[in-house]
Design an enzyme around this catalytic site. Structure first.
Site, PDB file in Angstrom:
ATOM      1  N   GLU A   1       4.811 -10.197   6.607  1.00 49.51           N
ATOM      2  CA  GLU A   1       4.526  -9.005   7.411  1.00 49.51           C
ATOM      3  C   GLU A   1       3.025  -8.965   7.695  1.00 49.51           C
ATOM      4  O   GLU A   1       2.208  -8.967   6.781  1.00 49.51           O
ATOM      5  CB  GLU A   1       4.949  -7.754   6.650  1.00 49.51           C
ATOM      6  CG  GLU A   1       4.771  -6.464   7.413  1.00 49.51           C
ATOM      7  CD  GLU A   1       5.282  -5.272   6.646  1.00 49.51           C
ATOM      8  OE1 GLU A   1       5.153  -5.243   5.411  1.00 49.51           O
ATOM      9  OE2 GLU A   1       5.849  -4.357   7.289  1.00 49.51           O
TER      10      GLU A   1
ATOM     11  N   LYS B   1       3.298  12.391  -3.877  1.00 50.71           N
ATOM     12  CA  LYS B   1       2.028  11.684  -4.022  1.00 50.71           C
ATOM     13  C   LYS B   1       1.736  10.976  -2.706  1.00 50.71           C
ATOM     14  O   LYS B   1       2.401   9.991  -2.365  1.00 50.71           O
ATOM     15  CB  LYS B   1       2.072  10.654  -5.153  1.00 50.71           C
ATOM     16  CG  LYS B   1       0.699  10.073  -5.472  1.00 50.71           C
ATOM     17  CD  LYS B   1       0.715   8.659  -5.988  1.00 50.71           C
ATOM     18  CE  LYS B   1       0.880   7.674  -4.895  1.00 50.71           C
ATOM     19  NZ  LYS B   1      -0.317   7.612  -3.979  1.00 50.71           N
TER      20      LYS B   1
ATOM     21  N   CYS C   1       5.817  -0.276  10.205  1.00 48.72           N
ATOM     22  CA  CYS C   1       6.857  -1.053   9.523  1.00 48.72           C
ATOM     23  C   CYS C   1       7.813  -1.715  10.498  1.00 48.72           C
ATOM     24  O   CYS C   1       8.522  -2.645  10.149  1.00 48.72           O
ATOM     25  CB  CYS C   1       7.641  -0.144   8.592  1.00 48.72           C
ATOM     26  SG  CYS C   1       8.377   1.250   9.467  1.00 48.72           S
TER      27      CYS C   1
ATOM     28  N   GLU D   1      12.267   3.172   1.924  1.00 50.52           N
ATOM     29  CA  GLU D   1      11.887   2.738   3.274  1.00 50.52           C
ATOM     30  C   GLU D   1      10.781   1.715   3.085  1.00 50.52           C
ATOM     31  O   GLU D   1       9.643   2.071   2.819  1.00 50.52           O
ATOM     32  CB  GLU D   1      11.411   3.929   4.086  1.00 50.52           C
ATOM     33  CG  GLU D   1      12.483   4.955   4.386  1.00 50.52           C
ATOM     34  CD  GLU D   1      13.460   4.484   5.443  1.00 50.52           C
ATOM     35  OE1 GLU D   1      14.461   5.173   5.661  1.00 50.52           O
ATOM     36  OE2 GLU D   1      13.216   3.422   6.048  1.00 50.52           O
TER      37      GLU D   1
END
Ligand SMILES: NC(=O)c1ccc[n+]([C@@H]2O[C@H](COP(=O)([O-])OP(=O)(O)OC[C@H]3O[C@@H](n4cnc5c(N)ncnc54)[C@H](O)[C@@H]3O)[C@@H](O)[C@H]2O)c1
Ligand SMILES: O=C[C@H](O)CS(=O)(=O)O
Length: 487
Positions: free
Chosen positions: A390, A183, A293, A259
């Site tokens: 973040e 997906k 990331c 991850e």
């Protein structure tokens, strides 16, 4: 339609890909894909859901029996042909990526090559899946270990690297002998579907790769985590969603690899090569408009060079040209959507409201699209949200530290542990600090640390497992011990 910009218009696919067929959703519903640089709809894609996902899982399950008949060399050759086709269509794939994700064309071309490198790497690793013969406890027995594919893999990927995050999963899965139901992010399905088209052209058998685009992420995800035919779930995305998927996968004791989110510190010591540190921090912070990331999320600079570092980084950031990714003049693209712009704006406002100072940027760029100015903020402290969260945007918060111990404590003061970077000329310090940083990956005097040959992944709440490198197949293999008696 933007297919006019493609050399090969047949790479623009807007249906799901199940068992080698391009399929509409059962409901005939579609969802819109937008160009984040203009806000315009560029495609309508089939909106598949859990029922279509179940069909994809069943097709993947059936296909595995066929794929196991291929030798390692035959699998390798098919993966190599897929790699060749991806590279042969690099410009078209990059155009599709820039239009649906926003990154400037040069970065998109780079990502296509980076994503293709995982296919190339695992085409080679497919021929290196070895077992073991172990010392036996008795003369009449032999103990052996063989490696076997774990089974059908459910994969879910983010929008920020619409090709590389996909090939980083599908390539090792196929090399290990596993079929995949993927997906992709609803923001960037077109890159995934173009990859499937090229895999089909390469001769990868039907059912080995299945792509389920859809807006009903949680329902599709639940099918992948709950269906007993799926033996592994691999996810790249936020830690929040990763935790949901790990919990759901526990019900059928599925293997997972995660991850997840990052909060990368860059430590710059007084003795660093300042130009190298500024250039490294600039690249690590502003790649993909800060939407990676392993972006430099906090820049920690020792007090002796703090003002000079801020001044030099600011001068570099002032040179960025914000714009639509296909325009040659653009050196930075937009954020993915309005929510992303709102989130970055809130983080900047919080810091400024608590006393931090802007040296450049800090504003939403007016006009079409989702642009935020490349920004540098100085004089921050640990009370500010930028110290903990973040950013996922083009904002460089620069914190000051006095001692090595203080820098390490600041760097480790987070639930994340993906990547960290440090700049120093002191070799002893580079060893000391690298070993004390609680991260899966550490760059020393370098921030361009990613490649297909390294074990990419994190610790703490940045995830589990590694992607790429000689370790990358392990997540898709099961070990079986066979005891041969009566020798
Ligand atoms: N560690 C890495 O290699 C890596 C790489 C890229 C991005 N990321 C992280 O991803 C995040 C940004 O990406 P994002 O905004 O797409 O993340 P996200 O977690 O919101 O979405 C990632 C994927 O999960 C899907 N999803 C969302 N909710 C779901 C649910 N309940 N069930 C199943 N699927 C669901 C989304 O549709 C998308 O395909 C950042 O935190 C970034 O650090 C990590
Ligand atoms: O955003 C996450 C990516 O994995 C970063 S990289 O392109 O692999 O360095």
């Amino acid at each position: 339609m933007f297919d006019q910009k493609l050399s090969d218009k047949s790479l623009l696919k807007t249906k799901g890909y199940i068992n080698g067929e391009w399929v509409s959703s059962d409901s005939e519903k579609e969802f819109e894909v937008f160009n984040p640089a203009t806000g315009e709809c560029i495609a309508n894609v089939a909106d598949l859901g859990p029922v279509e996902t179940q069909r994809a899982i069943e097709a993947a399950h059936s296909a595995m029996s066929e794929w196991t008949k291929y030798t390692a060399k035959e699998k390798s050759a098919l993966l190599r042909e897929w790699f060749n086709l991806v590279m042969a269509n690099q410009d078209d794939l990059a155009t599709i990526m820039t239009l649906e994700q926003g990154k400037v064309f040069a970065e998109s071309k780079g990502e296509v090559a980076y994503g293709a490198s995982y296919i190339e790497w695992f085409a080679e690793e497919a021929k290196r899946i070895y077992g073991d013969i172990l010392p036996s406890t008795t003369q009449d027995r032999r103990s052996i270990v063989i490696k076997q594919p774990i089974g059908v893999v459910g994969a879910i990927t983010p929008w920020n690297f619409p090709i590389a995050m996909i090939t980083r999963k599908i390539a090792p899965a196929l090399a290990a002998g596993c079929s995949v139901v993927l997906k992709p992010a609803a923001e960037t399905p077109l890159s995934a579907l173009a990859l499937a088209e090229l895999a089909q052209r390469a001769g990868i058998p039907k059912g080995m790769i299945n792509i389920v685009p859809g807006k009903k992420s949680s329902e599709i995800g639940a099918q992948l985590t709950d269906n007993p035919l799926v033996k592994k779930v691999t996810f790249t995305g936020s830690t929040r969603v990763g935790k949901v998927l790990m919990a759901q996968s526990a019900q059928t004791v599925k293997r997972t690899s995660m991850e997840l989110g990052g909060n990368a510190p860059v430590l710059v010591f007084d003795d660093a090569d300042l130009d190298k540190a500024v250039q490294g921090a600039l690249a690590a912070k502003f790649r993909n408009a800060g939407q990676t990331c392993i972006c430099a999320n906090r820049i920690l600079v020792q007090s002796g060079i703090y003002d000079e570092f801020v001044s030099r980084l600011t001068a570099k950031v002032e040179q960025f040209v914000l714009g639509e990714g296909l325009a040659e003049s653009s050196t930075m693209g937009p954020l993915i959507n309005s929510n992303a712009v709102e989130g970055v704006t809130d983080l900047v406002s919080d810091a400024l409201g608590k006393g931090a100072k802007l040296t450049v940027g800090g504003q939403v760029k007016e006009g079409a699209g989702f642009f935020f100015q490349p920004t540098v903020i100085r004089d921050l402290d640990q009370s500010m949200r930028l110290a903990k969260e973040e950013v996922f945007g083009p904002v460089a918060p620069i914190f000051k530290f006095e001692t090595e111990d203080e820098a390490i404590a600041m760097a480790n003061d987070t639930e994340f542990g993906l990547a960290a970077y440090l700049f120093t000329k002191d070799q002893s310090r580079s060893w000391r600090v690298s070993e004390r940083l609680e991260y899966g990956m550490v760059g020393v005097n370098e921030t361009a640390i990613s490649s297909e040959m390294i074990p990419f992944g994190g610790v703490k709440e940045s995830g589990q497992g590694r992607e790429g490198s000689k370790y990358g197949l392990d997540d898709y293999l099961e070990m079986k011990y066979i005891c041969l008696g009566d020798i």
